[in-house]
Design an enzyme around this catalytic site. Structure first.
Site, PDB file in Angstrom:
ATOM      1  N   GLU A  83      42.462  30.205  -5.783  1.00 32.11           N
ATOM      2  CA  GLU A  83      42.785  29.706  -7.115  1.00 32.11           C
ATOM      3  C   GLU A  83      43.762  30.590  -7.892  1.00 32.11           C
ATOM      4  O   GLU A  83      44.561  30.080  -8.683  1.00 32.11           O
ATOM      5  CB  GLU A  83      41.493  29.557  -7.946  1.00 32.11           C
ATOM      6  CG  GLU A  83      40.563  28.455  -7.479  1.00 32.11           C
ATOM      7  CD  GLU A  83      41.090  27.067  -7.826  1.00 32.11           C
ATOM      8  OE1 GLU A  83      42.136  26.978  -8.507  1.00 32.11           O
ATOM      9  OE2 GLU A  83      40.470  26.083  -7.404  1.00 32.11           O
ATOM     10  N   SER A 343     -23.890  21.232  -7.495  1.00 33.52           N
ATOM     11  CA  SER A 343     -24.738  22.378  -7.136  1.00 33.52           C
ATOM     12  C   SER A 343     -24.009  23.705  -7.153  1.00 33.52           C
ATOM     13  O   SER A 343     -24.585  24.726  -6.753  1.00 33.52           O
ATOM     14  CB  SER A 343     -25.329  22.160  -5.735  1.00 33.52           C
ATOM     15  OG  SER A 343     -26.176  21.039  -5.700  1.00 33.52           O
TER      16      SER A 343
END
Length: 679
Positions: A83, A343
């Site tokens: 770029e 339980s």
């Protein structure tokens, strides 16, 4: 004709610079910079900083912050080479490249090379405005010059990393590497880096999932330029060209969605949204949860799994449902839903009884019909075992012995102990009663995990945490280390489910009234795991039992938590004695107000117990006598059946099924009686 506007803009800037250095500097310095920060996706991280879940920003885009993340140097080098090869030498505008681009465009009648620098691209991304006019290009150029004066090159690159578009609703390098490759940008292959350099130039037209050939051609250009610039060796370039392109976008992680939502509602802590979870473990257990619910074949069934380190109280995994399916009400976080524990509270009751000197694991206790005022508890299977040890009563999860102990311990004390352990119990109404021993109370899977973490941690606890920076609950002594270990030792001798590894995991199962909730909770020397299955709306799951449904999942979950079960060593004060070696008050459980009970040494029927239903199927009835002085006389419905019996065990031949009153009288005249039903 954007190249023409670029040429005009560069010419105007050159003219301004030539006209007067001071005026030019003031023009640049007076530039009003747009906001340099951008909203990024909220992230929820695991204990090691790995991404668990992210949320889109307000406009529905994925934009993951990269400030604290590392970027592969090869990507940065390829980006600059492709770029803006003079990025580290120019001041925001590359007049050399610009002049060349204008000259080439005029000569060829088309754009041959670009003139926009990386800084100018950042300026365009920051303003997100039109640049196809002279005014737009001038503004972009001015902003680029101002950015170079205000920021370092690294800071400018960081702005590019945060905002560059990568197709669809993906913005920023980190979101792109997650979306296209399922990884962080810290380590990329040459092919991956080249594609990510090429995508922002035309993110929609180069998407590899929609336009693979365009993506390949664009990637090839980056590879070729990277090779020419010396960023890539010929060997790496060849490998990059051969690498396949990604065919589909990958979803960002969405682990622990319920806990993530809860943390967002709480707000970030000092370290942001960081959890105590382990991402790998969380993923394994979410997979297990989905499979386990699918195996049950019930479309409305949901599941919760909680894993914690009981020494630190940190939650390591939290599965709130098997998925977000509406049919299962999967959006409901069942780890925080109050349900009947069945339980599973029994181990705490026994531990409190041990501390109170009411019982010892080898203490004998009656399992026979009994009433506590208007409350007459029954065992889950409707059977009675007569006199059993406390350890066996816990292993078999008998109801009557634990209610008898709760009556002595006190329901209010039990409720307080549950709160101290961090369970956040909820009563359906009124004061605590004996029914809470059998599940007549509401607790959450997280709360139950906290309770068992307390037992596993030597009886000291106070709750769990899901943030590493959260203040730890002040540990409270709920039961003694000796009582906690005794309970854990008993639970470790409960046989594992069929086909499960025999690892001596201390675990307990539970099933609530009407089969609405099934549970399994287990712990070893480091971890505690809770599994709940049921329907979020509380409707029954016919035939579902904790031992059959939840326990196998518990053992599977533990195999994903650790490769080796660590046993809990006994504390120095643990009383390891046989029944006969116990002090007399501990040999048999007697309620504190048992003044009018049988005299010590009186004859008693150990089997069959009063109220029992006995399956004979043509076989003789087994008789077991406890205490008393032989010889014994045995009567059936008042008629002598055996006279002068010296052994304490015998078999009785009885005529057919029916109701029977069985009596035993010893040599001193003490008697015992049991009414049984023969089948």
């Amino acid at each position: 004709m954007k190249w023409l506007w670029t040429g005009f803009a560069l010419t105007a800037v050159l003219w301004a610079g030539a006209a007067g250095r001071d005026a030019f500097d003031r023009w640049v310095d007076d530039t009003v910079l747009p906001p340099l920060t951008v909203e990024t996706s909220t992230e929820v991280l695991d204990r090691d900083g790995r991404l668990l879940r992210a949320y889109t920003v307000a406009d529905g885009r994925w934009r993951l912050g990269i400030k604290d993340a590392r970027v592969d140097p090869m990507f940065s080098e390829l980006l600059v080479a492709y770029e803006d090869k003079r990025f580290y030498r120019h001041k925001g505008v590359d007049f050399v490249a610009g002049s060349r681009a204008v000259a080439q465009a005029l000569r060829h009648g088309e754009v041959v090379s670009g003139a926009s620098t990386l800084t100018m691209q950042v300026a365009r991304l920051l303003e997100d405005g039109p640049t196809g006019t002279l005014a737009g290009k001038l503004r972009q150029t001015r902003l680029a010059l101002a950015l170079e004066r205000a920021l370092s090159k690294e800071e400018i690159l960081a702005l590019y990393y945060d905002r560059a578009p990568y197709g669809g609703n993906t913005e920023g390098l980190r979101a792109a590497t997650r979306t296209w490759f399922g990884k962080e940008p810290v380590r990329l292959t040459p092919a991956e880096a080249a594609l990510l350099v090429a995508l922002p130039q035309s993110p929609e037209n180069r998407r590899p999932d929609r336009h693979p050939e365009a993506a390949r051609i664009a990637r090839e250009r980056v590879i070729t330029r990277g090779l020419a610039a010396g960023v890539l060796s010929p060997e790496l370039a060849e490998v990059a060209r051969a690498d396949p392109l990604p065919r589909n976008r990958q979803p960002l992680p969405a682990l622990a969605p319920h806990l993530a939502d809860r943390m967002r509602a709480e707000g970030p802590g000092p370290g942001g949204f960081v959890t105590t979870l382990d991402a790998d473990l969380q993923a394994r257990l979410e997979t297990l949860a989905a499979r386990a619910v699918g195996d049950q074949g019930s479309a409305r069934l949901s599941i919760a799994i909680v894993v914690a380190d009981h020494a630190t109280g940190e939650i390591l995994a939290s599965v709130g449902s098997a998925g977000y399916e509406a049919e299962r009400a999967g959006y409901v976080d069942m780890t925080t839903a109050h349900r009947s524990p069945g339980s599973t509270l029994k181990p705490l009751i026994y531990a409190m009884a041990f501390d109170d000197g009411l019982a010892h694991p080898e203490t004998l206790i009656e399992d026979s019909p009994v009433r506590f005022g208007s409350y007459a508890p029954e065992n889950f299977d409707g059977q009675y075992r007569g006199e059993v040890t406390v350890a066996e009563a816990l292993r078999l999860s008998l109801n009557i012995p634990v209610v008898a102990l709760t009556s002595e311990v006190g329901p209010a004390r039990l409720f307080t102990a549950l709160r101290q352990a961090g369970t956040d119990p909820r009563l359906p109404g009124g004061a605590p009663g004996l029914a809470i021993a059998l599940g007549g109370i509401g607790v959450t899977p997280e709360g139950l995990t906290a309770l068992y973490a307390t037992l596993a941690n030597g009886g000291s606890g106070g709750g769990l945490v899901h943030r590493p920076d959260s203040p730890r609950p002040v540990p409270r002594r709920v039961v003694s280390p000796e009582a906690a270990w005794q309970v854990g030792h008993i639970l470790s001798t409960v046989p594992p489910p069929p086909n499960a590894a025999r690892v001596h995991l201390a675990y307990k199962t539970g099933t609530s009234y009407g089969h609405r909730d099934t549970w399994a909770v287990g712990f070893d020397g480091r971890h505690v795991v809770t599994v709940w299955l049921g329907r979020p709306d509380g409707t029954p799951v016919p035939g579902a039992f904790g031992a059959d449904v939840a326990a196998p999942i518990l053992f599977e979950a533990f195999s994903r938590v650790t490769t080796r079960i660590e046993p809990l060593p006994p504390p120095p004060g643990a009383l390891l004695l046989s029944h006969g070696a116990l002090p007399l008050p501990l040999q048999r459980f007697q309620p504190r107000d048992a003044v009018f009970g049988p005299a010590p040494g009186s004859v008693a029927l150990a089997f069959p117990p009063d109220g029992a239903m006995v399956e004979l199927s043509g076989a003789p009835l087994a008789l077991k006598i406890r205490d008393g002085v032989p010889p014994f006389t045995v009567l059936a419905n008042g008629a002598p059946l055996v006279v002068g019996l010296h052994p304490r065990e015998a078999t009785l031949d009885l005529a057919g099924p029916g109701h029977l009153t069985l009596s035993v009288i010893d040599a001193k005249g003490s008697a015992a009686r049991a009414q049984v039903e023969l089948r």
